[in-house]
Enzyme design. Structure first.
Site, mmCIF file in Angstrom:
data_model
loop_
_atom_site.group_PDB
_atom_site.id
_atom_site.type_symbol
_atom_site.label_atom_id
_atom_site.label_comp_id
_atom_site.label_asym_id
_atom_site.label_seq_id
_atom_site.Cartn_x
_atom_site.Cartn_y
_atom_site.Cartn_z
ATOM 1 N N GLU A 242 7.485 4.282 -4.556
ATOM 2 C CA GLU A 242 7.197 5.683 -4.233
ATOM 3 C C GLU A 242 7.893 6.103 -2.947
ATOM 4 O O GLU A 242 7.812 5.412 -1.926
ATOM 5 C CB GLU A 242 5.675 5.830 -4.045
ATOM 6 C CG GLU A 242 5.189 7.242 -3.887
ATOM 7 C CD GLU A 242 5.249 8.044 -5.187
ATOM 8 O OE1 GLU A 242 4.795 7.530 -6.225
ATOM 9 O OE2 GLU A 242 5.743 9.190 -5.152
ATOM 10 N N ASP A 266 9.016 8.725 -8.540
ATOM 11 C CA ASP A 266 9.848 9.900 -8.241
ATOM 12 C C ASP A 266 10.956 10.070 -9.274
ATOM 13 O O ASP A 266 11.398 11.180 -9.529
ATOM 14 C CB ASP A 266 10.444 9.770 -6.832
ATOM 15 C CG ASP A 266 9.337 9.652 -5.807
ATOM 16 O OD1 ASP A 266 8.543 10.591 -5.696
ATOM 17 O OD2 ASP A 266 9.242 8.590 -5.159
#
Ligand SMILES: NC(=O)C1=CN([C@@H]2O[C@H](COP(=O)(O)OP(=O)(O)OC[C@H]3O[C@@H](n4cnc5c(N)ncnc54)[C@H](OP(=O)(O)O)[C@@H]3O)[C@@H](O)[C@H]2O)C=CC1
Ligand SMILES: CC(=O)C(=O)O
Ligand SMILES: [Mg+2]
Length: 548
Positions: A242, A266
């Site tokens: 992340e 993401d």
């Protein structure tokens, strides 16, 4: 009266009141107080769960800012974890913007200032060679999810060093609040390799390593040590990468995706939510996916991740890979991604087209005629009036997704998108915006955020004990999220299921993802006859347990 012998490891007295996983405070019953050495450590009044929740709400109402509410809620989690989850799950629309974007962004900016009790594991590169030993310091032994960051690209806020720890904590809060993943099995991890943020390096309250970021082989080998140590210490654990900068995010995913159970939120989670939004938007317009054309502002982890999943979904709709790629165009700080550019990274090259360069976004819109624009640049207000008006000239219902977080970095506001498109935009943003009044209409903006994807995928991975996380799982999740949008939601302009019902929506998404996991032979449990009942049976509930 106890119902049999008490577990030997059950803490007692003040230790129990200081164990957030078990603490019930004033809700401990008379029986529990007698058996567990709590008499006199609590006032005489015995509370119900509901009464304790009422007290939390009362105190939250007295706070004048969302940061104040964030700090209060995180302290509550340190004190009584069940009550924390009960509170945020009682009203996701109210509490998600506090425990998650946008408030978590503000919290990360100032994390060294507001920190109270540490949560999670800090792995400093100065401790290289000792990662497995440090992971063993964590008190829980059956960890199923790690959300890990190195703090270099925290939302759209850039390098926040170890202040970025708020993000793994917030993401894992949502695994539980939005999908019922047991909080005991979740571990936030911060990889500290330094920071290049000068302001933090000068801040006396900053808590990370005070050195420039380590890069190159030393960084890579530390990440290798981390991934290997996780396999050794927590063999059933899925790693969620992340908010790494794309120079690390993309290679890390490539290096590990086929070797261990991991994904990058993401890149893949965001792609899932974008595809979901597009599929629901097409239910609204009645147009086929194969005729859509997307232009991205931003060509980093999120941009290339979304484009790559759109290409795969378009292939499933019958286009060739080359045809699908022609329908995804990316535009970054140096303009359109075209083959003549020599500044592109290898992960961007597949999205470069044989076309003349273009440095102006509106000109690119006019020449490419996209049906949708997706903002993943972290550039505030980059979708200006000219951009939105150009999209509204070309499309009856332009798709406008300013996905960058937090709110201060959104490419446009909901009000701007609706006003400049005369209310015709199909809109979703990464962070929430309030409803917009336009003439006599009230338009309700949707939130296009990977929170619709990662908790549900996580629940499916947890329940099936999946060995890998594949792109197909994100495609399944995207289709399932879009399917959760009712005709009434669509009529109201919504392309995502209402956040108020995110827990139920996640369960339905998890069921479909679990089916994909079984079909791919990636599960480590037997396929149950009733998948939904099985998934539900694995979920954690935010209710106090009777301890004796
Ligand atoms: N809604 C959601 O669920 C999610 C939202 N996001 C948001 O997306 C944003 C981007 O994340 P991510 O892709 O990981 O970040 P990256 O840093 O990987 O990508 C950012 C991209 O934007 C480009 N860019 C920077 N400035 C400009 C500019 N002025 N004009 C055009 N392009 C520009 C960068 O180009 P260059 O590299 O050349 O500077 C880069 O290609 C963040 O704000 C993040 O919060 C991310 C994940 C999920
Ligand atoms: C939502 C998210 O993951 C991000 O903005 O980075
Ligand atoms: Mg993120």
């Amino acid at each position: 009266m106890t119902k049999g012998p008490l577990p030997a490891d059950l803490p007692r007295g003040m230790d129990l009141l200081h164990t957030p996983r078990l603490n019930k405070g004033t809700a401990f019953s008379e029986e529990e107080r007698e058996a567990l050495g709590l008499v006199g450590l609590l006032p005489e009044g015995v509370d119900t769960e509901e009464n304790r929740l009422r007290r939390v709400m009362l105190q939250l109402d007295k706070k004048s800012t969302d940061m104040g509410r964030y700090i209060f809620l995180q302290s509550l989690a340190d004190n009584d974890r069940t009550l924390f989850y009960k509170a945020i799950m009682s009203d996701p629309v109210r509490f998600m913007p506090i425990v998650y974007t946008p408030t978590v962004g503000e919290a990360c900016r100032t994390y060294g200032h507001i920190m109270r009790r540490p949560k999670g594991i800090y792995l400093s590169i100065n401790r290289r060679g000792r990662v497995a030993e440090i992971l063993r310091n964590w008190p829980e032994k059956d960890i199923r999810f790690i959300v890990v960051t190195d703090g270099e690209r925290i939302l759209g806020l850039g390098d926040l060093g170890t202040n970025g720890m708020g993000i793994p904590i917030g993401k894992l809060n949502l695994y539980t609040a939005c999908a019922g993943v047991p909080p005991r099995m979740a571990l936030p991890v911060m990889i500290d390799v330094g920071t290049n943020n000068e302001a933090l390096l000068r801040d006396p309250l900053y808590l990370g390593l005070r050195q420039p970021r380590v890069r190159g082989p030393e960084y890579d080998s530390f990440l290798d040590e981390f991934v290997t140590a996780v396999q050794e210490v927590f063999p059933s654990c899925c790693i969620q990468f992340e908010d790494f900068a794309n120079i690390n995010a993309v290679p890390l995913l490539q290096r590990y995706r086929d070797k261990v159970c991991c994904f990058n939120d993401d890149i893949q989670g965001t792609a899932g939510v974008a595809v979901a939004g597009i599929l629901a938007a097409l239910r609204m317009t009645g147009k086929p996916l194969a005729e859509q054309q997307f232009l991205f502002l931003g060509a980093g982890s999120a941009g290339t991740g979304i484009a790559s999943l759109i290409v795969q979904v378009m292939q499933q709709a019958g286009l060739s890979e080359a045809e699908a790629r022609q329908r995804c165009w990316l535009f970054d700080v140096n303009g359109l991604l075209v083959e003549s550019r020599n500044d592109l990274a290898s992960f961007q090259r597949p999205f470069a087209h044989a076309a003349p360069p273009a440095n102006d976004f509106v000109t690119a819109i006019e020449s490419l005629k996209p049906t949708g624009i997706i903002g993943v640049s972290a550039v505030p207000r980059a979708f200006n009036q000219l951009v939105i008006e150009a999209m509204a000239r070309l499309n009856e219902r332009p798709i406008i997704f300013p996905y960058s977080n937090p709110t201060s970095h959104a490419e446009c506001t909901a009000e701007e998108a609706y006003r400049w498109s005369e209310g015709r935009a199909i809109f979703a943003s990464g962070s929430p915006f309030p409803p917009v009044r336009l003439g006599d209409r009230t338009l309700i903006p949707g939130q296009g955020n990977n929170v619709y994807i990662f908790p549900a995928v996580g629940l499916a991975v947890f329940a099936t004990e999946a060995t890998r996380v594949t792109d197909q799982m994100f495609i399944t999740a995207a289709r399932a999220v879009a399917a959760q949008v009712s005709e009434a939601d669509l009529a109201a302009g919504l392309i995502y299921p209402p956040l108020s019902g995110i827990l139920e929506a996640s369960i339905h998404v998890a069921v479909d993802v679990a089916r994909t996991i079984f079909a791919a032979g990636l599960a480590r449990v037997d396929e149950p006859a009733d998948l939904e009942a099985f998934i539900r049976s694995r979920m954690w509930q935010a209710h106090y347990r009777q301890l004796i």
